[in-house]
Design an enzyme around this catalytic site. Structure first.
Site, PDB file in Angstrom:
ATOM      1  N   GLU A 247      14.610 -22.614   6.552  1.00  0.00           N
ATOM      2  CA  GLU A 247      14.367 -23.795   5.725  1.00  0.00           C
ATOM      3  C   GLU A 247      13.049 -23.682   4.970  1.00  0.00           C
ATOM      4  O   GLU A 247      12.965 -23.973   3.765  1.00  0.00           O
ATOM      5  CB  GLU A 247      14.346 -25.048   6.605  1.00  0.00           C
ATOM      6  CG  GLU A 247      15.677 -25.349   7.274  1.00  0.00           C
ATOM      7  CD  GLU A 247      15.563 -26.427   8.341  1.00  0.00           C
ATOM      8  OE1 GLU A 247      16.611 -26.930   8.771  1.00  0.00           O
ATOM      9  OE2 GLU A 247      14.419 -26.761   8.736  1.00  0.00           O
TER      10      GLU A 247
ATOM     11  N   TYR B 245      -4.959  -5.502   7.374  1.00  0.00           N
ATOM     12  CA  TYR B 245      -3.586  -5.679   6.911  1.00  0.00           C
ATOM     13  C   TYR B 245      -2.947  -6.766   7.769  1.00  0.00           C
ATOM     14  O   TYR B 245      -3.449  -7.108   8.847  1.00  0.00           O
ATOM     15  CB  TYR B 245      -2.795  -4.374   7.049  1.00  0.00           C
ATOM     16  CG  TYR B 245      -2.843  -3.789   8.446  1.00  0.00           C
ATOM     17  CD1 TYR B 245      -1.979  -4.230   9.444  1.00  0.00           C
ATOM     18  CD2 TYR B 245      -3.789  -2.816   8.776  1.00  0.00           C
ATOM     19  CE1 TYR B 245      -2.033  -3.702  10.714  1.00  0.00           C
ATOM     20  CE2 TYR B 245      -3.851  -2.295  10.053  1.00  0.00           C
ATOM     21  CZ  TYR B 245      -2.973  -2.731  11.017  1.00  0.00           C
ATOM     22  OH  TYR B 245      -3.040  -2.220  12.295  1.00  0.00           O
TER      23      TYR B 245
ATOM     24  N   SER C  57      15.726 -29.426  16.599  1.00  0.00           N
ATOM     25  CA  SER C  57      14.911 -30.323  17.419  1.00  0.00           C
ATOM     26  C   SER C  57      15.256 -30.175  18.898  1.00  0.00           C
ATOM     27  O   SER C  57      14.374 -30.344  19.758  1.00  0.00           O
ATOM     28  CB  SER C  57      15.085 -31.774  16.971  1.00  0.00           C
ATOM     29  OG  SER C  57      16.422 -32.210  17.075  1.00  0.00           O
TER      30      SER C  57
ATOM     31  N   LYS D 123       7.080  -5.587  20.045  1.00  0.00           N
ATOM     32  CA  LYS D 123       5.837  -4.837  19.820  1.00  0.00           C
ATOM     33  C   LYS D 123       5.399  -4.073  21.062  1.00  0.00           C
ATOM     34  O   LYS D 123       4.762  -3.021  20.954  1.00  0.00           O
ATOM     35  CB  LYS D 123       4.724  -5.782  19.360  1.00  0.00           C
ATOM     36  CG  LYS D 123       3.545  -5.066  18.710  1.00  0.00           C
ATOM     37  CD  LYS D 123       2.587  -6.039  18.065  1.00  0.00           C
ATOM     38  CE  LYS D 123       1.480  -5.305  17.312  1.00  0.00           C
ATOM     39  NZ  LYS D 123       0.513  -6.257  16.698  1.00  0.00           N
TER      40      LYS D 123
ATOM     41  N   GLY E  82      10.532 -35.604  16.690  1.00  0.00           N
ATOM     42  CA  GLY E  82      11.733 -36.289  16.260  1.00  0.00           C
ATOM     43  C   GLY E  82      12.952 -35.558  16.783  1.00  0.00           C
ATOM     44  O   GLY E  82      13.115 -34.355  16.528  1.00  0.00           O
TER      45      GLY E  82
ATOM     46  N   GLY F 166      20.270 -32.419  16.264  1.00  0.00           N
ATOM     47  CA  GLY F 166      20.569 -31.100  15.728  1.00  0.00           C
ATOM     48  C   GLY F 166      19.997 -29.997  16.591  1.00  0.00           C
ATOM     49  O   GLY F 166      19.240 -30.239  17.537  1.00  0.00           O
TER      50      GLY F 166
ATOM     51  N   LYS G 247     -16.662  -0.704  17.102  1.00  0.00           N
ATOM     52  CA  LYS G 247     -15.350  -0.305  16.615  1.00  0.00           C
ATOM     53  C   LYS G 247     -15.471   0.413  15.275  1.00  0.00           C
ATOM     54  O   LYS G 247     -16.161  -0.066  14.360  1.00  0.00           O
ATOM     55  CB  LYS G 247     -14.465  -1.544  16.473  1.00  0.00           C
ATOM     56  CG  LYS G 247     -13.011  -1.288  16.114  1.00  0.00           C
ATOM     57  CD  LYS G 247     -12.261  -2.624  16.130  1.00  0.00           C
ATOM     58  CE  LYS G 247     -10.774  -2.468  15.846  1.00  0.00           C
ATOM     59  NZ  LYS G 247     -10.079  -3.785  15.915  1.00  0.00           N
TER      60      LYS G 247
ATOM     61  N   ASN H 182      14.258 -37.904   0.342  1.00  0.00           N
ATOM     62  CA  ASN H 182      12.929 -37.596   0.854  1.00  0.00           C
ATOM     63  C   ASN H 182      12.210 -38.823   1.392  1.00  0.00           C
ATOM     64  O   ASN H 182      11.364 -38.713   2.290  1.00  0.00           O
ATOM     65  CB  ASN H 182      12.092 -36.937  -0.243  1.00  0.00           C
ATOM     66  CG  ASN H 182      12.503 -35.495  -0.491  1.00  0.00           C
ATOM     67  OD1 ASN H 182      13.213 -34.901   0.317  1.00  0.00           O
ATOM     68  ND2 ASN H 182      12.063 -34.927  -1.603  1.00  0.00           N
TER      69      ASN H 182
ATOM     70  N   GLU I  72     -10.341  -6.782  24.017  1.00  0.00           N
ATOM     71  CA  GLU I  72     -11.184  -6.873  22.821  1.00  0.00           C
ATOM     72  C   GLU I  72     -11.672  -8.316  22.641  1.00  0.00           C
ATOM     73  O   GLU I  72     -10.911  -9.260  22.715  1.00  0.00           O
ATOM     74  CB  GLU I  72     -10.345  -6.439  21.618  1.00  0.00           C
ATOM     75  CG  GLU I  72     -11.033  -6.478  20.274  1.00  0.00           C
ATOM     76  CD  GLU I  72     -10.111  -5.990  19.155  1.00  0.00           C
ATOM     77  OE1 GLU I  72     -10.582  -5.803  18.032  1.00  0.00           O
ATOM     78  OE2 GLU I  72      -8.898  -5.793  19.425  1.00  0.00           O
TER      79      GLU I  72
ATOM     80  N   CYS J 145      -8.944  -1.021  20.159  1.00  0.00           N
ATOM     81  CA  CYS J 145      -7.704  -1.287  19.426  1.00  0.00           C
ATOM     82  C   CYS J 145      -7.347  -0.184  18.425  1.00  0.00           C
ATOM     83  O   CYS J 145      -6.881   0.871  18.795  1.00  0.00           O
ATOM     84  CB  CYS J 145      -7.797  -2.653  18.739  1.00  0.00           C
ATOM     85  SG  CYS J 145      -6.191  -3.369  18.293  1.00  0.00           S
TER      86      CYS J 145
ATOM     87  N   THR K 237       9.832 -29.481  13.715  1.00  0.00           N
ATOM     88  CA  THR K 237      11.105 -28.887  14.149  1.00  0.00           C
ATOM     89  C   THR K 237      11.758 -28.024  13.065  1.00  0.00           C
ATOM     90  O   THR K 237      12.902 -27.607  13.208  1.00  0.00           O
ATOM     91  CB  THR K 237      12.089 -29.991  14.580  1.00  0.00           C
ATOM     92  OG1 THR K 237      12.318 -30.877  13.471  1.00  0.00           O
ATOM     93  CG2 THR K 237      11.525 -30.794  15.746  1.00  0.00           C
TER      94      THR K 237
END
Length: 563
Positions: free
Chosen positions: A423, A116, A318, A180, A311, A315, A110, A394, A43, A146, A418
């Site tokens: 989060e 959606y 990253s 999928k 960075g 952890g 089409k 911060n 498509e 599709c 990262t």
């Protein structure tokens, strides 16, 4: 009579008409050299998908038409199905051109336009009305696009039944989300079996902004059996020999079908049947990791970047992003920056260096203590008498973001974010700090899955590239003494299931409580999600992996008092 079909799974770039046209013509030439009767492309293969508001530009739609004529001239003795954008006067269509021996026979529009999730096609396109069937000697072919094949009684069903087409070709640009491919194959097999027809499904591959197209193009028999399947997350050109006459005899179609009677192409046929490849479906973690690698690679390369910087904190987040970047771009094109502060532990500092060493990537060391102290000094008169709080935390994150962006500006590197989905969901991230990046690689990856993917990376590497200590250490932003993520959040094995049900499952607070989560925790977490929309609205693009990612999938108001 044998009919040889080629499925051309290509990776186009939106708006790159020259490059896309050359890619299409090269595939046509290969298909003709392999004695294919017909080749089908995804498509909007000609203009790239999704073109979004580019379709409102008349020059854009005109270029579709101009390039289609070039492709037609290159299609001697072969039939081709080409996806494109088509304009008729003031109406714009999502279209599929049927080319036969250098002639554009018909342009199908089409009919079912998805509106959606990430799809917004009713904003751009007018639905089509006509349903074609193409008769090439004794072979009858229906083409559609599709969504058209998934609607009972839709154009695909009418082509197979009223039009008696023995081969249905569905061209698609179906964005990836986990598992999928399995869903598509089940639906295609169900369609073919119920309509007693061969069904060919041609999907796009490649990354486009936050979307990844995973390919997996396939052909199934009238009994619903898989005959051929292309690889995932790569360009592929596969062939299959079929006999569409075994199920549907040609004849006069019923009302509502437009018929085109064509002579067979004068193509030199090979004596032997081709071997139909059935590429193995990837296991889940490999599938997700492959999507992240391809999405990262294409986002950078298609936007003119060759090198990335991130960075590297020591952890797990990253470390995973560094791994993905190395596999996407090559280790020589990845730079990592460690930016320790007075709160950075010896463990994270050592692990940063070890990860960079194990991955053989460039590591820059820029301590931030002096910069942080300078900020505090300049703010001393304004902060006087106030206790330390999130402002000081911060500031450190924003210093790091500023340093990364400075390196990006100086050397032309793309900054890779990262932050993970857990989060971002609850706002446990800093605007213009750790959110400052050009591309948020794991934006749609929950924290628990981050650990799983990092373990997968070590397994596929055959050695411990990400150290065990990174997996064992409790997650921490290290912005204050002895800080841990679970000081502010529930443990991730509790948080992630709530987020999954609330964000992806769209469950209400009562439903979450009824499923066994504590009432107070549910209310707190959902409130954090709702009040963090303003951050997500300013977050960079990131790769869609789950069924409902932030951005085009989930669109919520920032100003919102609904509970």
């Amino acid at each position: 009579m044998r009919f040889r079909i080629a499925l051309a799974q290509i990776n186009p770039i939106v708006g790159d008409f020259k490059g896309n046209t050359e890619k299409i013509i090269a595939s046509i030439e290969k298909a003709r050299a392999h004695s294919a009767d017909l080749i089908a492309f995804p498509e909007m293969a000609l203009c790239g998908y999704p073109p979004e508001d580019l379709v409102f530009n008349r020059a854009f739609t005109a270029e579709n038409t101009r390039c289609l004529k070039i492709i037609a001239r290159a299609s001697k003795n072969i039939s081709a199905v080409i996806g494109l954008t088509h304009r008729l006067k003031n109406d714009i269509y999502n279209a599929a051109a049927f080319i036969h021996n250098k002639k554009i026979i018909n342009i199908y529009h089409k009919i079912f336009l998805p509106n959606y999730g990430v799809f917004d096609e009713k904003r751009y396109f007018k639905p089509g009305e006509h349903i074609p069937v193409f008769h090439i000697n004794d072979t009858s072919i229906g083409i559609n696009i599709c969504e058209d094949i998934w609607h009972v009684g839709g154009p695909a069903h009418q082509q197979a039944n009223k039009g008696r087409a023995g081969l249905i070709i569905n061209i698609s640009a179906s964005p990836y989300h986990e598992q999928k491919l399995t869903q598509r194959q089940m639906l295609l097999s169900y369609f073919a079996r119920n309509n007693k027809t061969y069904a060919a499904y041609i999907n796009m591959t490649g990354g486009q902004d936050e979307l990844v197209f995973d390919g997996g193009s396939m052909l199934v028999s009238p009994k619903g059996a898989l005959i051929a399947r292309a690889g995932e997350f790569k360009e592929d050109l596969i062939f299959a020999d079929i006999n569409p006459l075994t199920q549907n005899a040609c004849g006069n179609a019923d009302e509502g079908i437009t018929e085109f009677n064509l002579k067979a192409n004068k193509i030199k046929r090979s004596k032997a049947n081709v071997k139909c490849p059935i590429n193995k479906k990837l296991p889940l973690l490999e599938e997700i990791y492959s999507a992240l690698v391809l999405g990262t690679k294409d986002y950078l390369h298609k936007n003119g970047f060759s090198k990335a910087v991130l960075g590297l904190s020591g952890g797990i987040d990253s470390a995973l992003v560094a791994a993905i970047a190395v596999d996407a771009l090559g280790r020589e094109n990845v730079a990592a920056v460690t930016m320790p502060s007075m709160y950075s532990s010896t463990g994270t500092k050592n692990d940063s260096e070890q990860i960079a060493h194990n991955m053989e990537i460039q590591l820059l060391k820029i301590p931030i203590d002096d910069i942080f102290k300078s900020y505090l000094y300049q703010l001393r008169d304004h902060f006087i008498g106030q206790p330390e709080n999130i402002a000081e935390e911060n500031l450190q994150a924003r210093i790091r973001g500023t340093l990364l962006m400075a390196l990006s500006n100086k050397f032309g590197w793309m900054v890779l974010g990262t932050g993970n989905k857990s989060e971002l969901s609850v706002g446990y991230c800093t605007l213009y700090g750790d959110m400052a990046s050009g591309f948020a690689v794991i934006k749609d990856i929950p924290k628990i899955m981050v650990y799983q993917l990092a373990k997968y990376f070590n397994q596929k590497s055959g050695k411990e590239i990400i150290p065990k200590s990174v997996f064992k250490r409790p997650p921490s932003a290290e912005l204050r003494p002895n800080q841990k993520d679970d000081d502010s959040l529930p443990p991730y094995n509790t948080l992630d299931p709530i987020l999954q049900k609330y964000i992806e499952g769209n469950q209400s607070i009562p439903e979450l409580i009824k499923s066994g989560f504590k009432s107070q925790m549910v209310k707190r977490i959902t409130r954090l999600v709702d009040t963090s929309e303003y951050k997500r609205r300013q977050a960079p693009a990131g790769i869609k992996i789950t069924r409902r990612a932030f951005g085009k999938d989930r669109r919520m108001p920032i100003t919102n008092k609904f509970i």
